[in-house]
Design an enzyme around this catalytic site. Sequence first.
Site, PDB file in Angstrom:
ATOM      1  N   ARG A 189       0.841  -1.208   0.000  1.00  0.00           N
ATOM      2  CA  ARG A 189       0.000   0.000   0.000  1.00  0.00           C
ATOM      3  C   ARG A 189       0.876   1.258   0.000  1.00  0.00           C
ATOM      4  O   ARG A 189       0.598   2.245  -0.657  1.00  0.00           O
ATOM      5  CB  ARG A 189      -0.918   0.041   1.233  1.00  0.00           C
ATOM      6  CG  ARG A 189      -1.861  -1.137   1.436  1.00  0.00           C
ATOM      7  CD  ARG A 189      -3.114  -1.015   0.592  1.00  0.00           C
ATOM      8  NE  ARG A 189      -2.869  -1.235  -0.818  1.00  0.00           N
ATOM      9  CZ  ARG A 189      -2.560  -2.419  -1.365  1.00  0.00           C
ATOM     10  NH1 ARG A 189      -2.470  -3.500  -0.649  1.00  0.00           N
ATOM     11  NH2 ARG A 189      -2.336  -2.520  -2.666  1.00  0.00           N
TER      12      ARG A 189
ATOM     13  N   ASN B 257      -9.403   7.616   5.533  1.00  0.00           N
ATOM     14  CA  ASN B 257      -8.282   7.243   4.671  1.00  0.00           C
ATOM     15  C   ASN B 257      -6.965   7.239   5.442  1.00  0.00           C
ATOM     16  O   ASN B 257      -6.735   8.084   6.303  1.00  0.00           O
ATOM     17  CB  ASN B 257      -8.189   8.204   3.481  1.00  0.00           C
ATOM     18  CG  ASN B 257      -9.427   8.129   2.606  1.00  0.00           C
ATOM     19  OD1 ASN B 257     -10.232   7.213   2.764  1.00  0.00           O
ATOM     20  ND2 ASN B 257      -9.598   9.076   1.700  1.00  0.00           N
ATOM     21  N   VAL B 258      -6.111   6.313   5.058  1.00  0.00           N
ATOM     22  CA  VAL B 258      -4.803   6.222   5.716  1.00  0.00           C
ATOM     23  C   VAL B 258      -3.694   6.802   4.831  1.00  0.00           C
ATOM     24  O   VAL B 258      -2.545   6.861   5.238  1.00  0.00           O
ATOM     25  CB  VAL B 258      -4.479   4.756   6.127  1.00  0.00           C
ATOM     26  CG1 VAL B 258      -5.461   4.281   7.190  1.00  0.00           C
ATOM     27  CG2 VAL B 258      -4.478   3.804   4.936  1.00  0.00           C
TER      28      VAL B 258
ATOM     29  N   HIS C  91      -8.584   6.067  11.055  1.00  0.00           N
ATOM     30  CA  HIS C  91      -8.085   4.698  10.927  1.00  0.00           C
ATOM     31  C   HIS C  91      -6.563   4.621  10.869  1.00  0.00           C
ATOM     32  O   HIS C  91      -6.020   3.609  10.440  1.00  0.00           O
ATOM     33  CB  HIS C  91      -8.703   4.033   9.690  1.00  0.00           C
ATOM     34  CG  HIS C  91     -10.177   3.797   9.826  1.00  0.00           C
ATOM     35  ND1 HIS C  91     -11.017   3.608   8.755  1.00  0.00           N
ATOM     36  CD2 HIS C  91     -10.954   3.714  10.939  1.00  0.00           C
ATOM     37  CE1 HIS C  91     -12.265   3.432   9.206  1.00  0.00           C
ATOM     38  NE2 HIS C  91     -12.249   3.506  10.516  1.00  0.00           N
TER      39      HIS C  91
ATOM     40  N   CYS D   8       5.058   1.299  17.653  1.00  0.00           N
ATOM     41  CA  CYS D   8       5.690   0.325  18.537  1.00  0.00           C
ATOM     42  C   CYS D   8       4.626  -0.319  19.418  1.00  0.00           C
ATOM     43  O   CYS D   8       3.860   0.385  20.074  1.00  0.00           O
ATOM     44  CB  CYS D   8       6.751   1.020  19.392  1.00  0.00           C
ATOM     45  SG  CYS D   8       7.458  -0.079  20.619  1.00  0.00           S
TER      46      CYS D   8
ATOM     47  N   CYS E  55       5.810   0.410  23.471  1.00  0.00           N
ATOM     48  CA  CYS E  55       5.658   1.706  24.149  1.00  0.00           C
ATOM     49  C   CYS E  55       4.631   2.609  23.465  1.00  0.00           C
ATOM     50  O   CYS E  55       4.319   3.669  23.983  1.00  0.00           O
ATOM     51  CB  CYS E  55       7.012   2.416  24.247  1.00  0.00           C
ATOM     52  SG  CYS E  55       7.595   3.096  22.685  1.00  0.00           S
TER      53      CYS E  55
ATOM     54  N   CYS F 158      11.995   0.184  17.312  1.00  0.00           N
ATOM     55  CA  CYS F 158      11.364   1.415  17.785  1.00  0.00           C
ATOM     56  C   CYS F 158      12.449   2.428  18.128  1.00  0.00           C
ATOM     57  O   CYS F 158      13.371   2.103  18.884  1.00  0.00           O
ATOM     58  CB  CYS F 158      10.514   1.109  19.019  1.00  0.00           C
ATOM     59  SG  CYS F 158       9.912   2.603  19.829  1.00  0.00           S
TER      60      CYS F 158
ATOM     61  N   THR G 173     -17.619   7.520   0.689  1.00  0.00           N
ATOM     62  CA  THR G 173     -17.634   6.393   1.622  1.00  0.00           C
ATOM     63  C   THR G 173     -18.857   5.520   1.375  1.00  0.00           C
ATOM     64  O   THR G 173     -19.929   6.029   1.061  1.00  0.00           O
ATOM     65  CB  THR G 173     -17.587   6.871   3.097  1.00  0.00           C
ATOM     66  OG1 THR G 173     -17.610   5.723   3.954  1.00  0.00           O
ATOM     67  CG2 THR G 173     -18.722   7.814   3.459  1.00  0.00           C
ATOM     68  N   SER G 174     -18.670   4.199   1.541  1.00  0.00           N
ATOM     69  CA  SER G 174     -19.799   3.283   1.367  1.00  0.00           C
ATOM     70  C   SER G 174     -20.673   3.269   2.620  1.00  0.00           C
ATOM     71  O   SER G 174     -21.752   2.698   2.606  1.00  0.00           O
ATOM     72  CB  SER G 174     -19.286   1.865   1.089  1.00  0.00           C
ATOM     73  OG  SER G 174     -18.561   1.392   2.214  1.00  0.00           O
TER      74      SER G 174
HETATM   75  P1  OAD Z   1     -15.282   1.764   0.549  1.00  0.00           P
HETATM   76  O1  OAD Z   1     -14.332   1.090  -0.378  1.00  0.00           O
HETATM   77  O2  OAD Z   1     -16.140   0.928   1.412  1.00  0.00           O
HETATM   78  O3  OAD Z   1     -16.246   2.731  -0.269  1.00  0.00           O
HETATM   79  C1  OAD Z   1     -15.745   3.631  -1.210  1.00  0.00           C
HETATM   80  C2  OAD Z   1     -16.889   4.464  -1.720  1.00  0.00           C
HETATM   81  O4  OAD Z   1     -16.364   5.446  -2.586  1.00  0.00           O
HETATM   82  C3  OAD Z   1     -17.951   3.687  -2.522  1.00  0.00           C
HETATM   83  O5  OAD Z   1     -19.230   3.995  -2.010  1.00  0.00           O
HETATM   84  C4  OAD Z   1     -17.788   4.212  -3.954  1.00  0.00           C
HETATM   85  O6  OAD Z   1     -19.018   4.276  -4.672  1.00  0.00           O
HETATM   86  C5  OAD Z   1     -17.227   5.590  -3.699  1.00  0.00           C
HETATM   87  N1  OAD Z   1     -16.429   6.133  -4.813  1.00  0.00           N
HETATM   88  C6  OAD Z   1     -15.730   5.473  -5.764  1.00  0.00           C
HETATM   89  N2  OAD Z   1     -15.104   6.335  -6.579  1.00  0.00           N
HETATM   90  C7  OAD Z   1     -15.422   7.581  -6.123  1.00  0.00           C
HETATM   91  C8  OAD Z   1     -15.057   8.901  -6.534  1.00  0.00           C
HETATM   92  N3  OAD Z   1     -14.259   9.131  -7.581  1.00  0.00           N
HETATM   93  N4  OAD Z   1     -15.558   9.939  -5.821  1.00  0.00           N
HETATM   94  C9  OAD Z   1     -16.368   9.737  -4.753  1.00  0.00           C
HETATM   95  N5  OAD Z   1     -16.719   8.522  -4.321  1.00  0.00           N
HETATM   96  C10 OAD Z   1     -16.252   7.450  -4.993  1.00  0.00           C
HETATM   97  O7  OAD Z   1     -14.395   2.809   1.404  1.00  0.00           O
HETATM   98  P2  OAD Z   1     -14.687   3.464   2.839  1.00  0.00           P
HETATM   99  O8  OAD Z   1     -16.135   3.714   3.038  1.00  0.00           O
HETATM  100  O9  OAD Z   1     -13.741   4.593   2.985  1.00  0.00           O
HETATM  101  O10 OAD Z   1     -10.597   0.740   6.996  1.00  0.00           O
HETATM  102  O11 OAD Z   1     -14.223   2.277   3.770  1.00  0.00           O
HETATM  103  C11 OAD Z   1     -14.151   2.442   5.144  1.00  0.00           C
HETATM  104  C12 OAD Z   1     -13.032   1.606   5.722  1.00  0.00           C
HETATM  105  O12 OAD Z   1     -13.105   0.261   5.244  1.00  0.00           O
HETATM  106  C13 OAD Z   1     -11.639   2.033   5.291  1.00  0.00           C
HETATM  107  O13 OAD Z   1     -11.172   3.152   6.016  1.00  0.00           O
HETATM  108  C14 OAD Z   1     -10.826   0.822   5.584  1.00  0.00           C
HETATM  109  C15 OAD Z   1     -11.757  -0.275   5.129  1.00  0.00           C
HETATM  110  O14 OAD Z   1     -11.709  -1.428   5.902  1.00  0.00           O
HETATM  111  C16 OAD Z   1      -9.360   0.518   7.478  1.00  0.00           C
HETATM  112  O15 OAD Z   1      -8.388   0.381   6.766  1.00  0.00           O
HETATM  113  C17 OAD Z   1      -9.279   0.425   8.950  1.00  0.00           C
END
Ligand code: OAD
Length: 241
Positions: free
Chosen positions: A56, A89-90, A106, A114, A117, A134, A174-175
Amino acid sequence: MRKVMILSGAGLSAESGIRTFRDHDGLWEEYDVMKVCSAEGWEADRDLVTEFYNARRKDLADKEPNAAHRMLARLEAEYPGQILHLTQNVDDLLERAGCRELIHLHGTLTDLRCEECGAVFPVGYRSQSLEERCPECHSERVRHNVVMFGEPAPAYRHIYEAVAQSGLFVAIGTSGQVIDVVPLAREFERSILVNPKRERHITSFGDHEEYIDEAFTHFIQKKAGEASEELYGMIQGYLEG
Ligand code: OAD
């Protein structure tokens, strides 16, 4: 002073070439999420998880912020203290666009942590090596700095603080499957969702919306970059209204 709560997700960085998780072609089609992103998976195979995050980081190195990242940085600069931006987002594309007051719910890809600690220290875009130690306590128990399923997410407390302080909620890319945006949107009189796709609300427990956009007062059904000027205007209108 009016404030806006922004919750961004993987879709914000999609136009920069970073794959989302749950879309067609998303990361979870290639990887088993419970193997690479859960506390259980980490205990079972640390090398596999470390390789996943090394990949990544490598992938992020040559990516650039897009119009939506830049618009959000501009908002933060023009309305200091009024934009409460929480990202799932990370990646570091918002920081590279100029955001400074950002909460990473996240964790961060460009840091390591680490386990002894708790020190968090930069790794940039390089791979975590076997010799990693570390810098504070010299422990070998070093890991990626991303929250895994089955672990606490201490930064989530900022969500409740932001809800209490803001009058407009904006969810971008976000989904809504990890952080359920439906009950959040219902806390607000005004709310905006940006997503090119209508997402089903599947975490429901007594909730009635079939699609997450139904809980929002405005739905911009566009990609984040394409929606950025329209969204900027709506947020500006609220802050100055
Ligand atoms: P998802 O992959 O679940 O959802 C991404 C969303 O972005 C979907 O609803 C797409 O339709 C939308 N999308 C795609 N292209 C786009 C664009 N150009 N503009 C706007 N939207 C677009 O991602 P997240 O909801 O961020 O956690 O997922 C949440 C968490 O799930 C992440 O932070 C991650 C994962 O497990 C960790 O890593 C801890």
